[in-house]
Design a protein around this motif. Structure first.
Motif: not given
Length: 792
Positions: A591-608, A724-729, A732-737
């Motif tokens: 309920t605070e600002g931090e987010t529990n990341i373990s239970n969600r799908r990673p974004t392309p930027r996070e995978l980069g 490619f990683n710079l664009c993700l950061e 930008l989405s992988p299809p656009i790149i």
């Protein structure tokens, strides 16, 4: 393929169990079974004698060939149930050459796995776990073209064994088949043995059943062999009267037919006065209309318009139906057309959509049929986003989105098509205009010509004069998203949300029951937007209901910028017990600002960013742990051989998340731990924020503005091989790149300049020089030299 018990055991297995359409056969046929023991014993002997006379002293096997082509998937539910043994047939050479072959196999595994259930069958209490047998064909071709074919077969077998999807199955075997015309049938004998072994593991084997039910099945099988594909209920009653072991009354006969329907020996619903005695024949009829466009006839010019409506809009006219049935190969279906079309509607393969009135009052439906699986795909959601934003800016009502999220199961696409078919029959299709909202709301929008908001798995529907509902299906996320809007009202009556939710829940129950998938469980979650992007994460309700401040939104575009509160859930009237699955509370949200990341799908930027934790020389071990097929790994290595090591790893991560869209950070953490990598550093890498540390490297007015075209040309010279990683950061989405890479295949400078200009157009004032320098630093590029561009 379905199998029934060995007839030699009938005398021992004669039981007194009955049941219902949902497969729960556990009700006694008689109040006093002991009084009928002698009759049952005599019936057993008569049925056993009848089977001996017909030389049916073994198990009955119904063998069906299901088309593997994507277009045929909509009709697979005719065959697939929890009561069969499944052979997954693939070509050995294709497995090594075609990277899509593993995707196709995995999709079949997931589809069959959806019929695995923790529910138990009476009286044997055997779980629903359909056995699987992988059959690699054309072994003879393998032997001719490859010297080390035996080792390659072992490699294929090992690769399949590592599929994570197999964890839901209890019986999985592998064999090969020789397609030559020689007399050596060693491989086929082995396959036959595996099928026999598997039969003992399917849930109907050794199940106690009334012997007269089995005699009814024998009689129906005989009629099928004589060419009778469909029987009226009256015809079945006459067959039963002539039986040596007749069923006691019509009710028991219907129970027996429902049991045979569950095992897919026949197709029968109580609302119809007929049965389909040959499910393969029914599927052949379905495939006339539910097929790939390339298989439709194109030489009949009179059907050109109707064919175009079918292929572009999913509209099936009566003229097209009659035209296709008039073909010589299809004429055998003509006498039964009305019955077969009724079954297509029952299975949700076609639907006559609601045109006016309601399903309970003055309902009028379209003359033509709509094929849900053939509706146009929604290519771009931006236009609809603009319309919904216009409503919000006009202070008109737009609810938070209620998501029905199926838990721990990959829901097949065809189930979503059937659910969508029921929705189209329940609510009128509506448009979503921007201007003149009040006037538009007064006009009848429910025409098939006005389909701006009717697409495959996506539509806007009129609920009543005050509101409409946007329904968005996300099969890849096993999620249905529902948003209520009004073109005229600031607030809606308090019962609006609950009425819509309850109606949709009824549609879900009816569809799951018809599919024998009532074991599917779903949870209610909330989201801020009517449409889920691939990396949005709906918020579980437990935290929303019990948090005073609400829970931060997890949308990619707005994560943390606003909160979802109890007021948002109140509109849908969802109590605590509805926010649970099987009585288990959902994991409480922070309920605070931090987010529990373990239970969600990673974004392309996070995978980069995660790619920085993986060494290119040892990445293969990690992705094998994650379940990425070995051929996919090798293909990605070859495609990315000229790119930076971090980009290679990122592309592998992206392929993994595309194949397994429901897997999360937790899966990555577990795989990294198994591969002895720095899993404990995941949070640290993801939370990297170096922007505040470097703002003094250039003047503040430069830091906060967008770069000019002249500056872009200078910046590009300092962008390295990890572009490619710079664009993700940068967001930008992988299809656009990839789209820009195809548009500028030769010159890197032109490609990168084009991407940066697109980034500026996309993010406007947020596309600043400071943001770009920070992204370059995160990607370990020469950002210092780039910053010198703006030095005095």
């Amino acid at each position: 393929m379905g199998a029934l018990m060995n007839m030699e055991t009938l005398e021992r297995k004669a039981g007194l169990q009955a049941g219902s359409q949902d497969g729960s056969f556990g009700l006694p046929l008689y109040e006093n079974p002991a009084a009928d023991a002698d009759k049952t014993y005599r019936e057993s002997l008569e049925v056993n004698f009848a089977s001996f006379e017909t030389k049916a002293d073994g198990a009955f096997l119904s063998l069906w060939d299901m088309g593997g082509h994507t277009s045929f998937q909509a009709s697979h539910n005719v065959f697939i149930s929890s009561h069969g043994v499944y052979l997954l047939v693939f070509r050995l050479t294709d497995f090594l050459k075609d990277k899509l072959e593993t995707d196709r196999l995995k999709k079949w595994i997931r589809l069959i796995g959806t019929f695995s259930s923790v529910e138990l069958n009476a009286p044997k209490l055997k779980p629903h776990d359909p056995p699987l047998i992988f059959v690699g064909t054309f072994l003879d071709e393998f032997k001719r073209t490859t010297k080390d074919y035996a080792q390659l077969v072992k490699t294929i077998r090992s690769s399949i064994a590592k599929f994570p999807e197999l964890s839901a199955h209890k019986f999985v075997r592998f064999c090969t088949a020789d397609n030559s015309l020689g007399k050596d049938d060693t491989e086929l004998k082995k396959l036959r043995g595996l099928i026999t072994d598997a039969a003992n593991h399917q849930d109907q084997w050794d199940r106690e059943l009334p012997t007269r039910w089995l005699k009814l099945e024998m009689d129906l099988l005989k009629a099928r062999e004589e060419g009778t594909r469909m029987l009226t209920l009256a015809m079945v009653i006459e067959v039963n009267k002539k039986s040596v072991a007749p069923l006691t009354d019509e009710e028991e006969m219907k129970l027996a037919l429902e049991y045979l329907h569950c095992t897919r020996s026949v197709i029968y619903f109580r609302e119809f006065d007929f049965i389909i005695n040959d499910p393969q024949w029914l599927a052949d009829f379905f495939s006339i209309f539910i097929t790939d466009d390339q298989f439709l006839p194109t030489d009949d010019l009179l059907l050109t318009r109707d064919l175009e409506l079918c292929t572009t809009k999913g509209e099936l006219t009566h003229e097209l139906i009659d035209g296709l049935l008039s073909l010589e190969k299809n004429q055998r279906f003509c006498p039964h057309k009305s019955h077969l079309l009724a079954l297509m509607e029952k299975f949700g393969l076609i639907v006559r959509i609601l045109m006016s009135g309601t399903t309970t009052e003055n309902a009028q439906f379209s003359e033509t049929y709509t094929i849900p699986s053939k509706l146009m795909e929604l290519q771009n959601v931006d236009g609809i986003t603009e319309k919904v934003s216009y409503l919000q800016q006009s202070n008109l009502f737009v609810s938070k989105t209620l998501c029905f999220v199926f838990k721990d199961v990959s829901v097949p696409d065809e189930l979503f098509h059937r659910i969508f078919a029921k929705i189209m029959r329940t609510y009128k299709v509506a448009s979503l205009p921007i201007h003149g909202l009040e006037e538009a709301a007064e006009r009848d929008q429910a025409t098939t010509d006005n389909t701006t908001c009717l697409y495959s798995g996506f539509g806007c529907f009129e609920v009543n004069d005050l509101c409409r509902v946007i329904v968005s299906m996300h099969a890849e996320r096993s999620t249905i998203a529902v948003t209520v809007i009004s073109l005229t009202e600031i607030q809606l009556p308090a019962d609006t949300g609950p009425r819509i939710r309850l109606k949709l829940e009824q549609i879900l129950r009816d569809t799951l029951q018809m599919s024998n998938q009532l074991h599917f469980q779903y949870a209610h979650q909330l989201h801020c937007n009517f449409h889920l992007s691939p990396y949005d994460t709906p918020v579980q309700l437990y935290g929303i209901i019990y948090s005073e401040r609400g829970v931060p939104c997890k949308g990619v575009e707005c994560r943390g910028q606003h909160r979802l509160t109890k007021t948002d859930s109140t509109f849908w009237d969802i109590e605590q017990h509805l926010a649970t699955v099987k009585g288990r509370e959902n994991v409480a949200e922070t309920t605070e600002g931090e987010t529990n990341i373990s239970n969600r799908r990673p974004t392309p930027r996070e995978l980069g960013r995660l790619s920085r934790l993986v060494n290119a020389s040892s990445c293969e071990c990690l992705f094998i742990q994650l379940g990425l097929p070995y051929p996919e790994i090798q293909t990605t290595k070859w495609e990315a051989q000229s790119l930076a090591g971090i980009t290679l790893i990122t592309k592998m991560f992206l392929k993994w998340t595309n194949i397994y869209p429901n897997q999360t950070f937790q899966d990555i953490q577990q795989a990294m731990t198994e591969a002895k990598m720095a899993a404990e550093c995941i949070s640290e890498v993801l939370e990297t924020d170096e922007e505040s540390q470097d703002q003094d490297t250039v003047p503040s007015d430069v830091w906060n503005r967008t770069p000019s075209d002249a500056e872009i040309k200078k910046i590009v010279t300092n962008v390295g091989s990890a572009s490619f990683n710079l664009c993700l950061e940068l967001g930008l989405s992988p299809p656009i790149i990839e789209q820009h890479e195809l548009g500028h295949p030769v010159t890197f400078q032109a490609r990168m300049s084009s991407l940066l200009r697109y980034w500026i157009d996309r993010f406007q004032t947020k596309a600043t020089i400071g943001r770009l320098l920070t992204a370059m630093k995160v990607c370990r590029m020469d950002w210092h030299t780039t910053a010198q561009i703006w030095s005095p």
